[in-house]
Design an enzyme around this catalytic site. Structure first.
Site, PDB file in Angstrom:
ATOM      1  N   ASP A 195      -4.078  -8.268  -4.498  1.00 32.55           N
ATOM      2  CA  ASP A 195      -4.390  -9.287  -3.496  1.00 32.55           C
ATOM      3  C   ASP A 195      -4.538 -10.662  -4.126  1.00 32.55           C
ATOM      4  OD1 ASP A 195      -4.373  -8.102  -0.935  1.00 32.55           O
ATOM      5  OD2 ASP A 195      -6.152  -6.954  -1.471  1.00 32.55           O
ATOM      6  N   CYS A 209      -8.427  -3.693 -11.461  1.00 34.38           N
ATOM      7  CA  CYS A 209      -8.043  -2.428 -10.828  1.00 34.38           C
ATOM      8  C   CYS A 209      -6.780  -2.590  -9.987  1.00 34.38           C
ATOM      9  CB  CYS A 209      -9.191  -1.852  -9.998  1.00 34.38           C
ATOM     10  SG  CYS A 209      -9.672  -2.921  -8.644  1.00 34.38           S
ATOM     11  N   GLU A 233     -10.684 -10.719  -5.445  1.00 28.81           N
ATOM     12  CA  GLU A 233      -9.327 -10.579  -4.886  1.00 28.81           C
ATOM     13  C   GLU A 233      -8.870 -11.858  -4.198  1.00 28.81           C
ATOM     14  OE1 GLU A 233      -8.556  -6.505  -3.330  1.00 28.81           O
ATOM     15  OE2 GLU A 233     -10.505  -6.808  -2.391  1.00 28.81           O
ATOM     16  N   ARG A 246     -15.315   1.957  -3.600  1.00 30.19           N
ATOM     17  CA  ARG A 246     -15.122   0.674  -2.915  1.00 30.19           C
ATOM     18  C   ARG A 246     -15.374   0.925  -1.440  1.00 30.19           C
ATOM     19  NH1 ARG A 246      -9.407  -2.262  -2.736  1.00 30.19           N
ATOM     20  NH2 ARG A 246      -8.792  -0.504  -1.428  1.00 30.19           N
ATOM     21  N   HIS A 256       0.813  -1.212   0.000  1.00 28.46           N
ATOM     22  CA  HIS A 256       0.000   0.000   0.000  1.00 28.46           C
ATOM     23  C   HIS A 256       0.849   1.266   0.000  1.00 28.46           C
ATOM     24  CE1 HIS A 256      -3.420  -2.707   0.856  1.00 28.46           C
ATOM     25  NE2 HIS A 256      -3.901  -1.913  -0.080  1.00 28.46           N
ATOM     26  N   ARG A 278     -10.408   4.204  -3.316  1.00 35.91           N
ATOM     27  CA  ARG A 278     -10.057   3.474  -2.081  1.00 35.91           C
ATOM     28  C   ARG A 278     -10.499   4.334  -0.898  1.00 35.91           C
ATOM     29  NH1 ARG A 278      -5.238   1.931  -5.308  1.00 35.91           N
ATOM     30  NH2 ARG A 278      -4.950  -0.324  -5.178  1.00 35.91           N
TER      31      ARG A 278
HETATM   32  C1  PEP Z   1      -6.021  -5.124  -5.239  1.00 39.04           C
HETATM   33  O1  PEP Z   1      -5.916  -5.890  -4.287  1.00 39.04           O
HETATM   34  O2  PEP Z   1      -5.564  -5.353  -6.381  1.00 39.04           O
HETATM   35  C2  PEP Z   1      -6.705  -3.833  -5.062  1.00 39.04           C
HETATM   36  C3  PEP Z   1      -6.979  -3.056  -6.084  1.00 39.04           C
HETATM   37  O3  PEP Z   1      -6.985  -3.447  -3.783  1.00 39.04           O
HETATM   38  P1  PEP Z   1      -5.829  -2.882  -2.779  1.00 39.04           P
HETATM   39  O4  PEP Z   1      -4.572  -2.709  -3.581  1.00 39.04           O
HETATM   40  O5  PEP Z   1      -6.316  -1.607  -2.214  1.00 39.04           O
HETATM   41  O6  PEP Z   1      -5.737  -3.985  -1.772  1.00 39.04           O
HETATM   42 MG    MG Z   2      -7.063  -5.480  -2.521  1.00 39.68          MG
END
Ligand code: PEP
Ligand code: MG
Length: 578
Positions: free
Chosen positions: A449, A496, A425, A326, A183, A290
């Site tokens: 994920d 995404c 995910e 989301r 992140h 997000r």
């Molecule tokens: C992902 O997991 O690809 C996603 C878009 O969500 P995040 O990166 O916020 O976990």
């Molecule tokens: Mg994710």
């Protein structure tokens, strides 16, 4: 001059002064006898006073913070603890750091022996207090306060720590840890901060204030660069700036393949400040908002602010395409106030809808705000993260129906036809995509994920970053299965995760059948340019072949070759002067 290589996560060539920050100094305590115990004693007394002063100056913003500060203060003023440290220095001739470490060990061991869960939980706070003391003794800052433009060097950074920094002073980011889809990498992308992660020991081997040159694309950091290196970095910077200018020229062009297929490119954002970059990059909407970052950034993000932030995003971006909210993906490494920080396996734990379905007060209030925003634009979409199967999705949808009923009763206007989606995910969601498709209007694959859960590789752990392979056949088979299942049921499907924003993967994703991709705004420029050189027909053929390859290495090689061949052959960069 020292050169270090890591994982480049956001491009940019920067030179500047290092601001070094380390969270923990526990590992660094040397067990050496003091040359001058009186000096060690003075250092300890000064450190203890400065940490107490620092604690007194912090204004707690919650009860939890107040409790934590109380533990710190009572520990740092405890006469028995202080006496033990002084005794370690005077009698045993320990250095100040060693004396603190030894006294804390004894102290925490005694607490642990009580077998009381309250005291056991306080041990983490005590260790934090110890860290502050050790940091003060060794002159290392514990607060990330950056008063001038600097390249931040740290062991790791929590998303909340980066969010709280004065961003105009953050020229670049160099971290010991972290992977390309962690992140912190995603935040670096959205805030366009050049960053290199997974550098191993850079925070331990670099002096605060040292001169640094970094290249976020190549994943290179150079400490104390010589004049020749600085000259070459300045030249590279000029070339990169010209290339960026060229890319920006294409922002108004559609992402259409040479055989006329339009691929919709949307932006991922973490707050309203991302809207301008999305528009400037020519995004056709927001594919992933997000929303949890709004909470991480501002613990007082109350109902009123939520309403206006969501409404603003809907009003501004609704003119360009879908605006996909989301629901909170809190948990994992995105811990908000009041959440459990001590889970054994946070990534497999109490996160996203699992958290929201227990904290229905929080969930309800967010859903109402999103529903209200849908009244301003029929482009608003809602999507649920970390869904693991149809039962969970059905429960979440039933709760959403309850909330809609409440709104109807209260006369709150919303779009009755708002599109609802699920993220894919987890491998379990991907494998049951055909079932999930019956309940939703769209699916968005969170490859960040999905890859980590499919290959069982922590996406944030640089030690195993070499195993994090987006082109693993297992991942590609899942992507293919999800696209085919969604299309069969007439459900829109997109990606995404970070995979969508890597222009090198574009032929494969187009070939697999994706016609919507959502990514950080900056990546749109490059992906659009690449898509305009591709023939969909050729990509489909290529993807079919690749799916029969046995391993990630063969697929990477095939994709590399395909990219080299097609970029060389089919230049169709209309609108670009390349
Ligand atoms: C992902 O997991 O690809 C996603 C878009 O969500 P995040 O990166 O916020 O976990
Ligand atoms: Mg994710």
């Amino acid at each position: 001059m020292v050169e270090k290589r890591g994982i480049g996560v956001f491009p940019g060539i920067v030179t500047g002064k290092a601001a070094v920050f380390r969270h923990t100094v526990l590992d660094n305590v040397e067990h050496a006898l003091a040359d001058d115990p009186e000096r060690e004693l003075r250092e300890f007394e000064a450190a203890q006073k400065s940490v107490l002063d620092e604690l007194h100056s912090i204004k707690p913003s919650s009860r939890e913070e107040r409790d934590m500060l109380d533990v710190y203060e009572s520990m740092l003023s405890d006469p028995d603890y202080l006496a033990l440290i002084r005794e370690n220095i005077r009698e045993r001739k320990y250095t100040a750091s060693w004396a603190v470490e030894a006294a804390t060990e004894k102290y925490t061991a005694a607490l642990a022996a009580l077998g009381d869960s309250y005291f056991s939980e306080r041990i983490a706070d005590i260790r934090d207090a110890e860290n502050r003391l050790l940091a003060a003794i060794s002159g290392i800052a514990t607060e990330i306060v950056i008063s001038e433009p600097s390249i931040i060097i740290a062991d790791y950074l929590l998303p909340s720590e980066l969010i709280q920094m004065d961003r105009k002073n953050v020229l670049g980011l160099l971290l010991d840890t972290g992977g390309s889809t962690s992140h912190i990498a995603i935040l670096a992308h959205s805030d366009e901060i050049p960053a290199v992660l997974g550098l191993g020991d850079i925070s331990k081997t670099t002096e605060d204030g040292a001169a640094v040159a970094m290249d976020g694309k190549e994943g290179v950091a150079i400490i104390d660069p010589d004049e020749k290196t600085l000259r070459s970095f300045r030249a590279k910077k000029g070339v990169a700036a010209r290339a960026e200018k060229e890319l920006r020229k294409g922002a108004a062009l559609p992402a259409v393949t040479t055989d006329g297929v339009q691929i919709h490119l949307l932006s991922n954002i973490e707050g309203l400040e991302g809207l301008d970059s999305a528009i400037a990059a020519g995004a056709e909407g927001i594919g992933l908002f997000r929303t949890e970052f709004l909470v991480l950034r501002d613990s007082d993000f109350d109902d009123g602010r939520k309403d206006s932030v969501y409404a603003e995003a809907a009003k501004v971006m609704g003119n360009y395409g879908p605006v996909t909210f989301r629901t909170y993906d809190l948990g994992g490494d995105k811990i908000a106030e009041g959440m459990d920080r001590n889970e054994e396996n946070p990534i497999l734990g109490w996160r996203a809808v699992r958290f929201c379905m227990e904290r229905r007060d929080i969930f309800r209030s967010q859903l109402i705000s999103i529903l209200k925003a849908s009244a301003f634009s029929d482009s608003v979409r809602l999507m649920f993260p970390m869904i693991s199967g149809s039962e969970e999705l059905v429960e979440v949808l039933a709760f959403f129906d309850e909330v809609k009923d409440e709104c109807r009763k209260k006369g709150i206007a919303f779009d009755e036809n708002m599109k609802i989606g699920t993220m894919i995910e987890t491998p379990s969601a991907a494998i049951t995509a055909d079932i999930l498709a019956d309940y939703v209007d769209f699916m968005s694959i969170g490859t960040n994920d999905l890859i980590q859960y499919t290959i069982a590789v922590d996406r944030g752990n640089e030690k195993i970053a070499h195993l994090y392979r987006p082109l693993h056949p297992a991942v590609l088979r899942l992507l293919k299965y999800v696209v085919d299942s969604a299309k069969k049921k007439g459900v829109t499907v997109s990606i995404c995760g970070e995979m969508a924003g890597n222009a090198e993967y574009a032929p494969l994703l187009v070939g697999l059948g994706f016609d919507e991709l959502s990514m950080s705004s900056h990546s749109i420029l490059e992906v659009r340019k690449r898509i305009r050189t591709l023939s969909r027909e050729s990509c489909v053929h290529f993807a079919d072949n690749v799916l029969s390859l046995p391993d990630a290495t063969s697929i990477e090689k095939a994709l590399n070759e395909y990219n080299q061949r097609t970029v060389a052959q089919g230049r169709r960069y209309e609108g670009y002067s390349v």
